[in-house]
Scaffold this active site. Structure first.
Site, mmCIF file in Angstrom:
data_model
loop_
_atom_site.group_PDB
_atom_site.id
_atom_site.type_symbol
_atom_site.label_atom_id
_atom_site.label_comp_id
_atom_site.label_asym_id
_atom_site.label_seq_id
_atom_site.Cartn_x
_atom_site.Cartn_y
_atom_site.Cartn_z
ATOM 1 N N LYS A 1 41.990 42.214 32.830
ATOM 2 C CA LYS A 1 43.336 41.609 32.775
ATOM 3 C C LYS A 1 43.278 40.137 32.410
ATOM 4 C CE LYS A 1 44.199 42.763 36.968
ATOM 5 N NZ LYS A 1 42.935 43.530 37.162
ATOM 6 N N ASP A 43 45.427 46.466 41.333
ATOM 7 C CA ASP A 43 46.454 47.482 41.412
ATOM 8 C C ASP A 43 47.594 46.978 42.299
ATOM 9 O OD1 ASP A 43 47.861 49.808 41.344
ATOM 10 O OD2 ASP A 43 46.362 51.047 42.331
ATOM 11 N N LYS A 74 40.619 34.746 43.683
ATOM 12 C CA LYS A 74 39.347 34.228 43.161
ATOM 13 C C LYS A 74 39.565 33.228 42.018
ATOM 14 C CE LYS A 74 37.947 37.957 39.915
ATOM 15 N NZ LYS A 74 39.114 38.835 39.952
ATOM 16 N N LYS A 112 43.963 48.069 36.837
ATOM 17 C CA LYS A 112 42.908 48.287 37.822
ATOM 18 C C LYS A 112 41.987 47.075 37.902
ATOM 19 C CE LYS A 112 39.262 50.888 36.922
ATOM 20 N NZ LYS A 112 38.091 50.139 37.443
#
Length: 296
Positions: A43, A156, A69, A38
């Protein structure tokens, strides 16, 4: 052409229109991991510390950030790097004019870092970006001397574009917190991994519990669908501060909680390098998750 609509192989799921990478662009020799979860679940922090841990074990590591980004690797390099798409644009997408040092940078403990970037908002396809990045790395023979490649992927998985790293990966790792939203996203990611596994070699490695004091809901859900937890990282202030300091946990000042988290990353790297048994997890229907995890 590196990326095409998948018009010859079976689709990755009923009714799907996915993107397929040229078989000639397959990554060979390295162990390849794709990290999903998510948005905002950590991550990039997980990927960067895992890259550092692999490097501490003596492996040659490449981390590829797949988020527009482009902040996947800044704790390794201490800066926001130009993306592959940025530098390709400067040469009108004539990749033969680029040098490796234009888009690949050395980070902490020799980890090599690439930020794929992404198309402008509302245009293009994330899968194309991943495909062009891998093609460029292969053209410059930069994947041949890597032991580990880690794809850190945007949020996701809801489209074939950002599922494209699964076409390269040996193992997919899901990062989740011990909450409903994270587990709901994890369920969809498992479905995407299963879809890609029909046509590619990728297999589900398991879940990394992150930013959570407890893991009871993650473990309960994982057991229900046939998945296992690989590691657990609590919601530590030291991890938050490491992002602010633009460094990995391995560069933070020693403390019991930092040392414990470092060792957990080292254990995770050892486990993944040794190889984990692929999991045949069966995701739930959305309504079933509400019934399984829903509040009274």
């Amino acid at each position: 052409m590196t990326l095409n609509l998948l018009d010859t192989a079976p689709p990755d799921g009923e009714g799907s229109v996915q993107v397929a990478l040229d078989p000639n662009d397959k990554i060979k020799g390295a162990k390849v991991f794709a990290v999903y979860g998510k948005g905002g679940i950590g991550k990039s922090t997980t990927s960067s510390n895992l890259s550092a841990a692999f490097s501490k074990l003596g492996h040659r590591v490449l981390q590829i950030g797949c988020d527009p980004k482009h902040d996947s690797t800044f704790t390794l390099t201490k800066k926001m790097m130009p993306t592959v798409i940025d530098v390709l644009e400067t040469v009108d997408f004539h990749s033969e004019e680029l040098r490796p040092e234009d888009y690949m940078f050395e980070g902490y403990n020799g980890v090599m870092c690439v930020e794929a970037g992404g198309p402008p908002a509302g245009t293009g396809c994330g899968g194309y970006v991943v495909g062009q990045t891998v093609k460029l790395l292969k053209q410059h023979h930069l994947l041949e001397d890597r032991d580990v490649v880690i794809f850190d992927v945007l949020g996701d998985v809801v489209c074939g574009g950002f599922a494209a790293p699964l076409q390269h990966a040996d193992n997919a790792i899901v990062v989740a917190a011990n909450d409903f939203d994270s587990i709901f996203a994890m369920n969809r990611i498992v479905a995407a991994i299963n879809a890609k596994a029909k046509n590619y070699n990728v297999r589900l490695a398991g879940v990394v519990a992150n930013r959570s004091a407890a893991t009871d809901e993650i473990d309960r859900f994982s057991e229900a669908i046939g998945m296992k937890r690989l590691a657990h990282f609590a919601d530590l202030d030291a991890i938050r501060r490491s992002r602010l300091k633009k460094c990995t946990l391995f560069e933070m000042e020693d403390s019991p909680e930092v040392e414990q988290a470092r060792e957990e990353y080292m254990n995770l790297a050892r486990k993944l390098w040794a190889g984990v048994d692929p999991m045949e997890a069966k995701p739930m229907k959305d309504r079933d998750i509400f019934d399984f995890l829903g509040f009274e």
